[in-house]
Every structure is written in structure tokens, then in C-alpha cells.
Motif scaffolding. Structure first.
Motif, PDB file in Angstrom:
ATOM      1  N   SER A  99       0.831  -1.209   0.000  1.00  0.00           N
ATOM      2  CA  SER A  99       0.000   0.000   0.000  1.00  0.00           C
ATOM      3  C   SER A  99       0.864   1.257   0.000  1.00  0.00           C
ATOM      4  O   SER A  99       1.781   1.388   0.802  1.00  0.00           O
ATOM      5  CB  SER A  99      -0.911   0.033   1.226  1.00  0.00           C
ATOM      6  OG  SER A  99      -1.732  -1.100   1.272  1.00  0.00           O
ATOM      7  N   GLN A 113      -5.445   0.651  -7.313  1.00  0.00           N
ATOM      8  CA  GLN A 113      -5.799  -0.716  -6.916  1.00  0.00           C
ATOM      9  C   GLN A 113      -5.920  -0.811  -5.391  1.00  0.00           C
ATOM     10  O   GLN A 113      -4.976  -0.514  -4.668  1.00  0.00           O
ATOM     11  CB  GLN A 113      -4.744  -1.699  -7.410  1.00  0.00           C
ATOM     12  CG  GLN A 113      -5.016  -3.136  -7.011  1.00  0.00           C
ATOM     13  CD  GLN A 113      -3.876  -4.076  -7.381  1.00  0.00           C
ATOM     14  OE1 GLN A 113      -3.017  -3.752  -8.190  1.00  0.00           O
ATOM     15  NE2 GLN A 113      -3.864  -5.240  -6.753  1.00  0.00           N
ATOM     16  N   VAL A 114      -7.063  -1.220  -4.914  1.00  0.00           N
ATOM     17  CA  VAL A 114      -7.310  -1.346  -3.473  1.00  0.00           C
ATOM     18  C   VAL A 114      -6.582  -2.584  -2.944  1.00  0.00           C
ATOM     19  O   VAL A 114      -6.653  -3.660  -3.526  1.00  0.00           O
ATOM     20  CB  VAL A 114      -8.828  -1.442  -3.187  1.00  0.00           C
ATOM     21  CG1 VAL A 114      -9.089  -1.774  -1.721  1.00  0.00           C
ATOM     22  CG2 VAL A 114      -9.517  -0.143  -3.583  1.00  0.00           C
ATOM     23  N   THR A 115      -5.865  -2.403  -1.840  1.00  0.00           N
ATOM     24  CA  THR A 115      -5.153  -3.519  -1.212  1.00  0.00           C
ATOM     25  C   THR A 115      -5.908  -4.048   0.002  1.00  0.00           C
ATOM     26  O   THR A 115      -5.908  -5.241   0.261  1.00  0.00           O
ATOM     27  CB  THR A 115      -3.729  -3.109  -0.796  1.00  0.00           C
ATOM     28  OG1 THR A 115      -3.820  -1.947   0.038  1.00  0.00           O
ATOM     29  CG2 THR A 115      -2.870  -2.801  -2.008  1.00  0.00           C
ATOM     30  N   LYS A 154      -9.101  -2.690   3.269  1.00  0.00           N
ATOM     31  CA  LYS A 154      -9.928  -1.664   3.919  1.00  0.00           C
ATOM     32  C   LYS A 154      -9.884  -1.928   5.413  1.00  0.00           C
ATOM     33  O   LYS A 154     -10.106  -3.049   5.855  1.00  0.00           O
ATOM     34  CB  LYS A 154     -11.372  -1.725   3.409  1.00  0.00           C
ATOM     35  CG  LYS A 154     -11.496  -1.363   1.947  1.00  0.00           C
ATOM     36  CD  LYS A 154     -12.934  -1.439   1.475  1.00  0.00           C
ATOM     37  CE  LYS A 154     -12.973  -1.088  -0.015  1.00  0.00           C
ATOM     38  NZ  LYS A 154     -14.342  -1.067  -0.530  1.00  0.00           N
ATOM     39  N   THR A 196      -9.463   3.266   3.169  1.00  0.00           N
ATOM     40  CA  THR A 196      -9.183   2.313   2.092  1.00  0.00           C
ATOM     41  C   THR A 196      -7.711   2.491   1.748  1.00  0.00           C
ATOM     42  O   THR A 196      -7.243   3.619   1.577  1.00  0.00           O
ATOM     43  CB  THR A 196     -10.064   2.608   0.857  1.00  0.00           C
ATOM     44  OG1 THR A 196     -11.434   2.405   1.224  1.00  0.00           O
ATOM     45  CG2 THR A 196      -9.716   1.697  -0.302  1.00  0.00           C
ATOM     46  N   ALA A 241      -4.450   1.563  -0.825  1.00  0.00           N
ATOM     47  CA  ALA A 241      -4.300   1.257  -2.248  1.00  0.00           C
ATOM     48  C   ALA A 241      -2.846   1.390  -2.662  1.00  0.00           C
ATOM     49  O   ALA A 241      -2.010   1.924  -1.955  1.00  0.00           O
ATOM     50  CB  ALA A 241      -5.177   2.214  -3.053  1.00  0.00           C
TER      51      ALA A 241
END
Length: 197
Positions: free
Chosen positions: A167, A185-187, A189, A194, A196
Motif C-alpha cells: 500500500s 488498486q485497493v489492497t 480496507k 481504504t 491502495a
């Protein structure tokens, strides 16, 4: 003599109030005790578990009681740890402990990424288009003292350095106004944040 005693007392109090492990920066040896893991040793010495493995040319996660390990010199100063903890405290106030660790990890991931500055201070105070990368730097809340959980989170992030999902950013989707950050790109939550890359 009174002045020397006062200086000694003030120095001792200052070190105890600071709250971070202040191991020597020089490399040292450590004899593994029963129940210790790389992560526990890394936390105690303020270095990453991966750096201990690397310094000893080890690939296994197994440690043996009585084994002697070379502990590499810490590359993060007490002042940098304090700066990180103050940022974590301001950015992740009211967030779960795991979120505090994740915010500290973002700082370290940026430090290890060629697209970002090469010092913790420069990462935290990075400015782009007239705005600081982190809101607490912009609004001054980074100047407030860090809480105990944030200090602990920084120590944990350092010990786990190099083991994260990579992240580089975090944001609150309820308050973010950046379309760009939503494209990352979300890694994971955690809480209201969030993370990313």
C-alpha cells in the motif's frame, strides 16, 4: 554535582517519556531465547524481521534457542519514529489499531519505493501542486504529541517492513474528492480508510 544529578534525571525522564526503544544504531549480536520469533526480536531492536534474516543469510522462519543472530543497525532514527507516530496519531485518530499500523506501513512503503522521496521526513513533508501529501501536515495536527498506540503501531510496522501488500496510499472514501485516488488498486480496507497502491 547538583547540576550533574539534575542533568542525569532530566535525561532519564526525557528518554522514558519518548516511548520508543532506543537500541544502539550499531550492529550487535543477540542470543535467541526460548519462544522468541524474528518478529519479536525485530520489535525489540527497532529493525525489520527481513533485515535480521538478510543480515544472517537465513531463509527459514525457524529459530533455535541459543542461536546467535547478528542484528543489523537500525536505519530509522528515534526522531523519524516520533515523526511517523505523530502522523499516524493525527491521520488515524479513532481508527482501529490495525489501521494505525497500516498508515505507518504506507510511510515505509513510500520510503522503499523509487517514486517517492528517500527519507521519512521527506516522505511525510512531500508537497505536490501546493498541497502536502498528508492532511495533518497541511493543517498542523502533525505537531501534536503521538498517543501510545501510534508509537506502538510504528514499531510494529518497522518490524513487519517488507511483508505488506505494498500500500502506497490511503483515503476515506466518504470524504475523498480525488477521482485519481479512486482509480488506484485497493489492497485492503480497515476502519474508515481504504488502502491502495
Amino acid at each position: 554535582m547538583k547540576n550533574v544529578k539534575k542533568l542525569l534525571v532530566v535525561s532519564t525522564i526525557a528518554l522514558s517519556l519518548f516511548g520508543f526503544n532506543t537500541q544502539s544504531k550499531a550492529a550487535s549480536n543477540h542470543v535467541v531465547k526460548s519462544g522468541e520469533t524474528y518478529w519479536i526480536i525485530a520489535k525489540n531492536f527497532g529493525v525489520s524481521a527481513n533485515s535480521i534474516k538478510s543480515a544472517n543469510k537465513l531463509t527459514s522462519n525457524m529459530l533455535y534457542t541459543g542461536q546467535t543472530l547478528t542484528i543489523p543497525a537500525s536505519t530509522i532514527s528515534a526522531a523519524d519514529k516520533d515523526l511517523m507516530a505523530r502522523l499516524v496519531s493525527a491521520e488515524a485518530k479513532g481508527e482501529p489499531y490495525a489501521g494505525k499500523v497500516a498508515v505507518a506501513t504506507v510511510i515505509l512503503n513510500r520510503l522503499d519505493n523509487a517514486d517517492f522521496p528517500d527519507s521519512i521526513k521527506a516522505v511525510i513533508y512531500q508537497k505536490d501542486s501546493g498541497y502536502y501529501a498528508f492532511t495533518p501536515v497541511q493543517n498542523g495536527t502533525i505537531n501534536n504529541a503521538a498517543d501510545a498506540d501510534s508509537k506502538k503501531a510504528v514499531t510494529e510496522a518497522i518490524a513487519s517492513r517488507g511483508l505488506s501488500q505494498g500500500s502506497l496510499y490511503f483515503y476515506n472514501p466518504k470524504t475523498s474528492t480525488s477521482d485519481w485516488i479512486l482509480s488506484r488498486q485497493v489492497t485492503t480496507k480497515i476502519g474508515n480508510h481504504t488502502f491502495a497502491k
